[in-house]
Design an enzyme around this catalytic site. Structure first.
Site, PDB file in Angstrom:
ATOM      1  N   LYS A 307      65.566  65.776-113.761  1.00  0.00           N
ATOM      2  CA  LYS A 307      66.191  64.586-114.324  1.00  0.00           C
ATOM      3  C   LYS A 307      67.631  64.842-114.747  1.00  0.00           C
ATOM      4  O   LYS A 307      68.455  63.917-114.771  1.00  0.00           O
ATOM      5  CB  LYS A 307      65.366  64.073-115.508  1.00  0.00           C
ATOM      6  N   LYS A 348      54.237  51.118-109.474  1.00  0.00           N
ATOM      7  CA  LYS A 348      55.314  51.445-108.531  1.00  0.00           C
ATOM      8  C   LYS A 348      54.846  52.455-107.480  1.00  0.00           C
ATOM      9  O   LYS A 348      55.067  52.256-106.275  1.00  0.00           O
ATOM     10  CB  LYS A 348      56.535  51.989-109.279  1.00  0.00           C
ATOM     11  N   ASP A 363      61.008  58.279-105.979  1.00  0.00           N
ATOM     12  CA  ASP A 363      61.591  58.249-107.321  1.00  0.00           C
ATOM     13  C   ASP A 363      63.107  58.065-107.397  1.00  0.00           C
ATOM     14  O   ASP A 363      63.579  57.300-108.228  1.00  0.00           O
ATOM     15  CB  ASP A 363      61.212  59.541-108.054  1.00  0.00           C
TER      16      ASP A 363
END
Length: 644
Positions: A307, A348, A363
């Site tokens: 991230k 999702k 993602d």
């Protein structure tokens, strides 16, 4: 001679050997072991990407020298011009036998004033294979085991999730103007001096170790816009995780890798100094965009690296007019592309993973003039309560090469119990994207036709599907809404609305309106349509109504993909002003307008106004940001919200 009696033949050395088979070409057990491993062939590509095919190639030793020189520069202290002494290979190999020590090529960097660190050699384990990283993890990292499916189970230590309150970004002359600061922003500032202190602490720790793992890899499958990243870490677990999550270079690309565009120093086993300015705990994740470096201290959770790099892409890509997206993406057999946005619990992953469509990524993506490209080379899937019947692709991807984080398994059979929450509920699997059978390699696609915003509305007042205009798409993209159902631990009696700007507030660097404007620009240019799909409740909120059947939602998504929903008849709802179809094949028409499913119409209206008020309150933090010369775009976005 008896049938079961072996023949004995003389061979050239005058000795007799059973079965007529010549002996192995080894005189010692060490020589025998050396025959077992085949030496990798040296790359034969030119050192420069622009070099012609007739230029001389470099030797393997010269290539190793260049790589070590580059890594030593990365590991250099900012107070010294030269980096540490590096040698390639595993330090344990020199004591495996009594044979003469293997000679390694090393990059020697003498320092002006000798220190204990400068006198030692640091061994570099550079771009190891999964098999080699398995060996390192099992031998040296407590808590590492091979599970029954072949995956590597490991532990991330005390931290089993990200630490957003410990993430810092250097606030300098450039980022002061460029980044989103203040109320609502995920960016917490630090100064250059404090970053330098933490960088020195991380570099000193890594240089003090006998060995470090170095990964040189790429981000972004679009070769025109890819980023070279270097990850320096102390654990085989971290190296294998990033091997899976970043794009893996082929040998020719690795030979031409050169200097990285961005570097991560993962010293997560070592804490930061809590007395250092801006530090609030023993954990710190620090980002310096000017230096293009990231430092990790005090957390071994591997997701911080993934991230952290996503945040970097959120900064670098918009500078080139490229939109970075926290979304899933798939492509139909006819080439039609769809983007899926949604927070946890919206479906999702389930809806973007379609056996009848190719997976581009699950993602992180970029939308450039070339189309859509996956940023990553792997998937990072949640594992809690994983079942083969519900998620067969993820289940089958958990095999050799996959990293399993913080799972619990049977100590004898090594079978994983995915329902066990003893370590954490945030159990994860990291695996290469090619482990998914219908993944499209390379992970690139044309411009999307449909932008699907998913919300799990536990209040039960949003329609199952709505067609959005550009302004509405920007409004709901910035809002990033879903609702969490009531829990028992804290005594909450009703659903809680959750908003995450751009469906990924923790990772964005710029103001959300800038990403929304770039999204609208690309949608307008390439003719994409926005959709708001509610996968939550109908006929009442959580506890009264029921969740919309997954089969109905799949029918809606299929109608979006096929284009049939564009030709449907629409009517406009009150308050949110959403365009809803009057009919969708395979879906009961009465549920398409939520008021039809509520017995208590007055309760529906009150709940609708309540949710609209929550949207309004959430959007106040974005209302003052003006974009464009006259700020008209901001006004259009605000006008697309609910009206009372």
């Amino acid at each position: 001679m008896a049938a079961n009696e072996e023949e004995v033949f003389p061979v050239g050395d005058g000795m007799c050997h059973e079965g007529g088979v010549a002996p192995v070409k080894a005189r010692t057990i060490h020589e025998l072991h050396s025959l077992q491993k085949k030496k990798k062939s040296a790359p034969t590509t030119p050192t420069s990407a622009s070099a012609g095919p007739f230029l001389p190639t470099i030797s393997e030793d010269e290539l190793h020298w260049l790589q070590l020189q580059s890594i030593s520069t990365s590991l250099a202290s900012l107070t010294r011009e030269l980096g540490p002494k590096l040698v390639k290979g595993d330090p344990a190999r020199k004591v495996e036998s009594a044979a003469p020590q293997q000679q390694y090529h090393q990059y020697m960097s003498p320092t002006a004033i000798p220190t204990d660190t400068s006198l030692k050699l640091t061994h570099v384990l550079h771009n190891l294979s999964p098999a080699e990283l398995y060996e390192q993890a099992i031998k040296y990292e407590k808590g590492s085991f091979v599970t029954s499916s072949g995956a590597l189970a490991t532990l991330s230590g005390a931290k089993t999730g990200r630490s957003p309150k410990d993430k810092r970004v250097v606030n300098d002359e450039a980022t002061t103007q460029e980044l989103w600061w203040g109320k609502g922003s995920p960016n917490i500032e630090m100064d250059e001096h404090t970053f330098t202190l933490n960088r020195e602490r991380a570099v000193d720790y890594l240089n003090f170790l006998d060995k470090v793992f170095v990964n040189d890899q790429f981000l972004n499958w679009d070769p025109e816009h890819r980023i070279k990243v270097r990850i320096i870490s102390a654990r085989a677990y971290h190296s294998l995780f990033m091997h899976n999550m970043c794009i893996r270079p082929i040998p020719e690309e690795l030979a031409n890798f050169g200097e990285p565009d961005f570097t991560i120093y993962n010293a997560g086993q070592f804490p930061c100094n809590r007395y250092t300015h801006y530090m609030t705990s023993s954990t710190s994740i620090d980002l310096n965009l000017a230096r293009r470096e990231m430092v990790i201290l005090g957390t071994q959770y591997a997701g911080e690296m993934k991230k952290g790099l996503f945040g970097v892409m959120h900064y670098l890509m918009p500078k080139k007019g490229i939109l970075s997206l926290h979304s899933g993406c798939n492509m139909g057999k006819d080439g039609d592309v769809a983007l899926f946005f949604g927070l946890s619990g919206t479906g999702k992953t389930t809806l973007s993973t379609d056996q009848n469509r190719y997976l581009i990524g699950d993602d992180e993506h970029c939308w450039s003039d070339n189309g859509i490209s996956n940023i990553e080379g792997g998937c990072y899937a949640k594992c809690i309560d994983l079942a083969k019947e519900k998620e067969p692709d993820i289940w089958n991807a958990i095999k050799f090469g996959t990293v399993l984080e913080n799972v619990v398994f049977d100590e004898h059979t090594r079978e994983v119990d995915f329902s066990d929450r003893s370590v954490t509920e945030n159990t994860r699997a990291a695996y290469p994207i090619e482990y998914i059978p219908n993944a499209k390699i390379p992970c690139v696609a044309t411009h999307p036709k449909n932008i699907i915003l998913l919300a799990c509305d536990a209040f039960g007042v949003l329609p199952p599907v709505s067609k959005l205009n550009l302004a509405q798409t920007m409004y709901h993209f910035i809002s990033g809404y879903t609702a969490l159902v009531a829990g028992t631990e804290d005594g909450i009696k009703e659903p809680q609305a959750t908003f995450s700007a751009c469906f990924g507030a923790a990772f964005i660097m710029l103001h959300p309106t800038r990403y929304a404007a770039l999204l609208a620009e690309k949608m307008s240019k390439h003719g994409a349509t926005g959709w708001l799909v509610n996968t939550g409740w109908s006929g009442g909120g959580y506890g009264v109504g029921s969740r919309i059947k997954l089969n109905y939602t799949r029918k809606i998504i299929d109608a979006i993909h096929s284009g049939s929903l564009l030709n449907a008849e629409y009517k406009r709802t009150e308050v949110f002003g959403l365009e809803i179809p009057t009919q969708v094949d395979g879906v009961p028409s009465e549920i398409l307008d939520p008021i039809n499913t509520w017995e208590d119409k007055e309760a529906y209206k009150q709940t609708l106004l309540k949710l609209a008020g929550l949207f309004k309150n959430n959007f106040e933090v974005f209302a003052d940001y003006k974009i464009g010369e006259d700020g008209s775009l901001t006004e259009q976005i605000l006008a697309a919200g609910p009206t009372f």
